[in-house]
Design a protein around this motif. Structure first.
Motif, PDB file in Angstrom:
ATOM      1  N   TYR B  29       0.840  -1.196   0.000  1.00  0.00           N
ATOM      2  CA  TYR B  29       0.000   0.000   0.000  1.00  0.00           C
ATOM      3  C   TYR B  29       0.876   1.248   0.000  1.00  0.00           C
ATOM      4  O   TYR B  29       0.683   2.168  -0.797  1.00  0.00           O
ATOM      5  CB  TYR B  29      -0.922  -0.018   1.226  1.00  0.00           C
ATOM      6  N   TRP B  30       1.870   1.244   0.862  1.00  0.00           N
ATOM      7  CA  TRP B  30       2.730   2.423   0.987  1.00  0.00           C
ATOM      8  C   TRP B  30       3.510   2.695  -0.292  1.00  0.00           C
ATOM      9  O   TRP B  30       3.742   3.834  -0.670  1.00  0.00           O
ATOM     10  CB  TRP B  30       3.673   2.261   2.180  1.00  0.00           C
ATOM     11  N   MET B  31       3.899   1.621  -0.977  1.00  0.00           N
ATOM     12  CA  MET B  31       4.586   1.758  -2.263  1.00  0.00           C
ATOM     13  C   MET B  31       3.722   2.547  -3.244  1.00  0.00           C
ATOM     14  O   MET B  31       4.190   3.479  -3.888  1.00  0.00           O
ATOM     15  CB  MET B  31       4.898   0.368  -2.797  1.00  0.00           C
ATOM     16  N   PHE B  32       2.436   2.177  -3.315  1.00  0.00           N
ATOM     17  CA  PHE B  32       1.549   2.895  -4.231  1.00  0.00           C
ATOM     18  C   PHE B  32       1.336   4.337  -3.777  1.00  0.00           C
ATOM     19  O   PHE B  32       1.257   5.255  -4.596  1.00  0.00           O
ATOM     20  CB  PHE B  32       0.197   2.176  -4.342  1.00  0.00           C
ATOM     21  N   VAL B  33       1.263   4.554  -2.467  1.00  0.00           N
ATOM     22  CA  VAL B  33       1.081   5.910  -1.963  1.00  0.00           C
ATOM     23  C   VAL B  33       2.281   6.786  -2.332  1.00  0.00           C
ATOM     24  O   VAL B  33       2.126   7.868  -2.908  1.00  0.00           O
ATOM     25  CB  VAL B  33       0.867   5.904  -0.435  1.00  0.00           C
ATOM     26  N   LEU B  34       3.493   6.304  -2.043  1.00  0.00           N
ATOM     27  CA  LEU B  34       4.684   7.099  -2.327  1.00  0.00           C
ATOM     28  C   LEU B  34       4.832   7.370  -3.820  1.00  0.00           C
ATOM     29  O   LEU B  34       5.376   8.395  -4.222  1.00  0.00           O
ATOM     30  CB  LEU B  34       5.936   6.406  -1.799  1.00  0.00           C
ATOM     31  N   ALA B  35       4.350   6.432  -4.655  1.00  0.00           N
ATOM     32  CA  ALA B  35       4.477   6.603  -6.109  1.00  0.00           C
ATOM     33  C   ALA B  35       3.688   7.802  -6.604  1.00  0.00           C
ATOM     34  O   ALA B  35       3.891   8.249  -7.731  1.00  0.00           O
ATOM     35  CB  ALA B  35       4.028   5.329  -6.831  1.00  0.00           C
ATOM     36  N   THR B  36       2.796   8.321  -5.763  1.00  0.00           N
ATOM     37  CA  THR B  36       1.969   9.456  -6.209  1.00  0.00           C
ATOM     38  C   THR B  36       2.364  10.769  -5.528  1.00  0.00           C
ATOM     39  O   THR B  36       1.604  11.722  -5.567  1.00  0.00           O
ATOM     40  CB  THR B  36       0.479   9.192  -5.910  1.00  0.00           C
ATOM     41  N   HIS B  37       3.554  10.782  -4.895  1.00  0.00           N
ATOM     42  CA  HIS B  37       3.980  12.005  -4.209  1.00  0.00           C
ATOM     43  C   HIS B  37       5.331  12.480  -4.728  1.00  0.00           C
ATOM     44  O   HIS B  37       6.129  11.678  -5.221  1.00  0.00           O
ATOM     45  CB  HIS B  37       4.096  11.749  -2.700  1.00  0.00           C
ATOM     46  N   ASP B  38       5.588  13.774  -4.598  1.00  0.00           N
ATOM     47  CA  ASP B  38       6.933  14.257  -4.923  1.00  0.00           C
ATOM     48  C   ASP B  38       7.782  14.289  -3.650  1.00  0.00           C
ATOM     49  O   ASP B  38       7.285  14.049  -2.543  1.00  0.00           O
ATOM     50  CB  ASP B  38       6.873  15.636  -5.592  1.00  0.00           C
ATOM     51  N   ARG B  39       9.059  14.587  -3.846  1.00  0.00           N
ATOM     52  CA  ARG B  39       9.968  14.397  -2.718  1.00  0.00           C
ATOM     53  C   ARG B  39       9.674  15.298  -1.537  1.00  0.00           C
ATOM     54  O   ARG B  39       9.858  14.900  -0.387  1.00  0.00           O
ATOM     55  CB  ARG B  39      11.444  14.527  -3.104  1.00  0.00           C
ATOM     56  N   SER B  40       9.199  16.492  -1.811  1.00  0.00           N
ATOM     57  CA  SER B  40       8.979  17.390  -0.671  1.00  0.00           C
ATOM     58  C   SER B  40       7.920  16.810   0.275  1.00  0.00           C
ATOM     59  O   SER B  40       8.032  16.934   1.494  1.00  0.00           O
ATOM     60  CB  SER B  40       8.560  18.779  -1.168  1.00  0.00           C
ATOM     61  N   THR B  41       6.891  16.162  -0.284  1.00  0.00           N
ATOM     62  CA  THR B  41       5.871  15.556   0.589  1.00  0.00           C
ATOM     63  C   THR B  41       6.412  14.304   1.257  1.00  0.00           C
ATOM     64  O   THR B  41       6.119  14.034   2.430  1.00  0.00           O
ATOM     65  CB  THR B  41       4.614  15.157  -0.221  1.00  0.00           C
ATOM     66  N   ILE B  42       7.191  13.532   0.508  1.00  0.00           N
ATOM     67  CA  ILE B  42       7.685  12.263   1.056  1.00  0.00           C
ATOM     68  C   ILE B  42       8.595  12.520   2.247  1.00  0.00           C
ATOM     69  O   ILE B  42       8.574  11.785   3.239  1.00  0.00           O
ATOM     70  CB  ILE B  42       8.416  11.452  -0.037  1.00  0.00           C
ATOM     71  N   PHE B  43       9.394  13.598   2.152  1.00  0.00           N
ATOM     72  CA  PHE B  43      10.369  13.831   3.213  1.00  0.00           C
ATOM     73  C   PHE B  43       9.809  14.616   4.392  1.00  0.00           C
ATOM     74  O   PHE B  43      10.518  14.925   5.333  1.00  0.00           O
ATOM     75  CB  PHE B  43      11.599  14.559   2.645  1.00  0.00           C
ATOM     76  N   ARG B  44       8.521  14.948   4.310  1.00  0.00           N
ATOM     77  CA  ARG B  44       7.924  15.645   5.426  1.00  0.00           C
ATOM     78  C   ARG B  44       7.600  14.645   6.522  1.00  0.00           C
ATOM     79  O   ARG B  44       7.230  13.508   6.235  1.00  0.00           O
ATOM     80  CB  ARG B  44       6.635  16.333   4.950  1.00  0.00           C
ATOM     81  N   ALA B  45       7.730  15.062   7.787  1.00  0.00           N
ATOM     82  CA  ALA B  45       7.320  14.162   8.858  1.00  0.00           C
ATOM     83  C   ALA B  45       6.054  14.705   9.492  1.00  0.00           C
ATOM     84  O   ALA B  45       5.994  15.905   9.797  1.00  0.00           O
ATOM     85  CB  ALA B  45       8.426  14.075   9.922  1.00  0.00           C
ATOM     86  N   PRO B  46       5.012  13.910   9.689  1.00  0.00           N
ATOM     87  CA  PRO B  46       4.928  12.489   9.310  1.00  0.00           C
ATOM     88  C   PRO B  46       4.723  12.303   7.824  1.00  0.00           C
ATOM     89  O   PRO B  46       4.162  13.199   7.179  1.00  0.00           O
ATOM     90  CB  PRO B  46       3.693  12.026  10.095  1.00  0.00           C
ATOM     91  N   PRO B  47       5.143  11.174   7.284  1.00  0.00           N
ATOM     92  CA  PRO B  47       5.056  10.923   5.844  1.00  0.00           C
ATOM     93  C   PRO B  47       3.603  10.750   5.406  1.00  0.00           C
ATOM     94  O   PRO B  47       2.729  10.489   6.235  1.00  0.00           O
ATOM     95  CB  PRO B  47       5.819   9.612   5.665  1.00  0.00           C
ATOM     96  N   PRO B  48       3.331  10.928   4.111  1.00  0.00           N
ATOM     97  CA  PRO B  48       1.957  10.810   3.624  1.00  0.00           C
ATOM     98  C   PRO B  48       1.432   9.377   3.759  1.00  0.00           C
ATOM     99  O   PRO B  48       2.190   8.422   3.600  1.00  0.00           O
ATOM    100  CB  PRO B  48       2.078  11.193   2.142  1.00  0.00           C
TER     101      PRO B  48
END
Lengths: 357, 277
Positions: B29-48
């Motif tokens: 699930y998380w793989m698909f979620v990260l595939a739809t985000h850019d790096r600025s969102t991915i590196f934010r804590a907490p992650p999307p």
């Protein structure tokens, strides 16, 4: 490559008529009930073909094994007594006797990689079975619906590539952005579990793949996640061979569920457990993909994620010490054989005895 | 098992089963979620934890950094060749072992089973040397040729053919004038389609996911298969997890779909070998 014995072009024609090449063999035969006019040559050749056919059919395996299995094994044995940098061509091979082996025995990295491998074998191997056996027991109890759906979901990690899942786990283990640290932080805040992390010595955020102490546990979690479903399926298949009447008889005698599990399920599961543990040993002793991806191919901080397989790869293909790498593969082989024998002594023999008795 | 029939016990069992299923599913699930985000969102804590809007941007970066579809084609071609050749050679050999009585059969079959115990790492160094010598570096056949007649496949086929093909049918075929290979093609092959399905899927998945072999014999990026391409991406754009996860998702998706369709047969086929042995 060896094909079938001439294919269909040499189809035998028992009644000698001009039907060669006819695809429909089941036509009603006009005259004789059995083929009387077969010539000796014909009979001889069909007899010979029938005798030779199985050898032709099984030959591809033996040819391929000779070329891609046996020859490499023998060659790596030969190679392990030589010093050889592959760049120089076969001419630069130099006989060094046991030097590769004696070098490895004094090589701290080799011992470290062996320790890491055995650590991972146990820490990632044991939980797989300790999770799988009760899980299979529950799935087999006949009390839960959607058994196939649950089985399939546990099995899913097995069919996906290690590289892909290791990639995903790299993001899960990320220090700032990882899901694991996020989950731990959330639990500390909302479930008041912070004291537990403190007891475990975790300072959030944890650098899972960067700190030496956490690399092996991180690899072990991935391995358990990937393989517990596979083992569950193995045990489930094993449990299905245990006759229901045994449980019914035990219930009549007043045995509780834990007692049934202890005295019926576990003993009768022993042969399949022996098989599953053997597979775990052989697989985990050769662990490569997971540590390779999680440590970026290096083995991680102070080599704490360096397995023997990874060290072998680096020695042979990065540093091009083909002889040392070959010696290492032989030492690993001997260790795996030793562990398999130990496993047989501990589990296999007892399991087989029970089955026989 | 009456004791387990009370509802609290059942609830506990389901709780265990469901939480294990969630733990298994979450990384996908998380793989698909990260595939739809850019790096600025991915590196934010907490992650999307929910899907974003950067899918097409991630796709653009993925295909501009990698010959992705070329790599996917390499994976597909290698896996299909492995599957086709394995099915042919293993069923033929399985037929030979199951239906013929010949001198040395049991010894040869025992030897074949024994080869399954030899760890693959033992011959890994010479494997590379042989492939270099044959000029097969960067070629798909370096990956599928050694396993074309796998011991495991032959074992699986032998077990299946022995139970599914009646000997009388072969004799009938012989009387009707079929050659020995004709018997294989016209009598055996139509009867063992389920075994073809199982072994085919196992072989396809195994080759699709082959990493170590590919790492050793594929040197050029255009020759890479997907696992290798993904791994190279890790080095190239290690901070671009969005594009990386999209590539990972695309490489996993075909298998997840195939598994959703045929999971029952895959599991049965894989575990059958363990039990009959």
């Amino acid at each position: 490559m060896a094909m079938g014995p001439g294919g269909d072009s040499v189809r035998e024609v028992p009644h000698g008529a001009g039907t060669a090449g006819h695809p429909a063999p089941a036509l009603p035969r006009p005259v004789a009930a059995h083929p009387p006019t077969v010539t000796g040559r014909h009979r001889g050749s069909s007899w010979w073909k029938r005798r030779a056919a199985p050898y032709v059919f099984i030959s591809p395996f033996f040819i391929l094994f000779a070329v891609f299995g046996l020859y490499p094994i023998l060659f790596s044995f030969y190679l392990s007594f030589h010093s050889w940098n592959a760049v120089g061509g076969l001419g630069s091979m130099e006989w060094v006797g046991l030097e590769n082996y004696t070098y490895l025995l004094t090589d701290p990295w080799f011992w470290k990689s062996l320790w890491n491998t055995v650590w991972l074998l146990i820490v990632s191997g044991l939980p797989q079975h300790l999770i799988a056996i009760p899980l299979a027991f529950i799935l087999n109890s006949g009390l839960v619906r959607l058994r196939n759906l649950f089985s399939a979901s546990y099995f899913m990690p097995y069919i996906t590539s290690t590289v892909a899942v290791a990639m995903i786990f790299t993001t899960i283990y990320g220090t700032q952005y990882g899901a694991l640290n996020a989950a731990l932080a959330w639990l500390a805040d909302h479930a008041r579990l912070g004291w537990l992390w403190e007891r475990l010595g975790l300072e959030l955020p944890v650098n899972w793949l960067g700190r030496a102490a956490y690399i092996k546990p991180a690899i072990a979690i991935l391995v358990v996640w990937r393989w517990f479903g596979w083992n569950t399926m193995l045990y489930l298949a094993g449990l299905q061979t245990i006759p229901r009447e045994l449980y019914e008889a035990a219930m009549v005698d007043g045995a509780s569920i834990p007692q049934q599990f202890r005295w019926i399920t576990l003993p009768l599961l022993k042969p399949i457990a022996f098989f599953a543990v053997t597979l775990t040993i052989i697989g985990n002793m050769q662990l490569f993909d997971e540590p390779f991806v999680l440590t970026g191919g290096t083995g991680g901080t102070s080599e704490s994620g360096l397995t023997v397989a990874l060290y072998l790869y680096r020695t042979g293909f990065e540093w091009l010490y083909m002889g040392s790498a070959a010696a290492m593969s032989w030492m690993l082989f001997v260790i795996i054989v030793g562990m398999s024998i130990l496993n047989f002594r501990l589990m296999g023999r007892a399991g087989l005895e029970r089955r026989g008795g | 098992m009456q004791a387990l029939r009370s509802w609290p016990a059942k609830l506990a069992l389901y709780a265990v089963l469901v939480s294990m299923a969630l733990l298994t599913a979450f990384p996908f699930y998380w793989m698909f979620v990260l595939a739809t985000h850019d790096r600025s969102t991915i590196f934010r804590a907490p992650p999307p934890m929910w899907f974003g809007t950067e899918l097409s941007a991630n796709y653009e970066r993925l295909v501009s950094t990698l010959p992705f579809w070329r790599n996917a084609w390499n994976s597909l071609y290698t896996a299909l060749m492995a599957t086709g050749t394995t099915l042919f050679f293993c069923s033929l050999a399985g037929f030979g072992f199951a239906m013929y009585d010949f001198k040395g059969r049991d010894t040869l079959f025992g030897f074949l089973l024994g080869t399954m115990m030899v760890p693959g790492l033992l011959g890994i160094i010479p494997y590379y040397l042989i492939m270099r010598w044959l000029g097969w570096i960067n070629l798909p056949r370096a990956l599928y040729a050694p396993g074309m007649a796998s011991a495991f496949g032959i074992f699986l086929m032998r077990q299946y053919i022995a139970s599914a093909v009646p000997a009388d049918l072969l004799d009938a075929g012989r009387i009707d004038g079929l050659s020995e290979f004709g018997l294989y093609r016209r009598v055996v092959v139509p009867l063992i389609k389920p075994a073809f399905g199982t072994l085919g899927i196992i072989t396809f998945v195994g080759q699709w996911n082959n990493f170590m072999g590919a790492l050793i014999v594929l040197k050029e990026r255009t020759a890479y298969t997907l696992p290798l391409a993904l791994r190279s991406l890790q080095g190239l754009i290690s901070t671009d997890w969005g594009a990386l996860m999209l590539g990972t998702a695309l490489s996993v998706l075909p298998l997840l779909v195939a598994f959703a369709v045929g999971s029952r047969r895959i599991i049965e086929g894989l575990t059958a070998g363990a039990l009959k042995g």
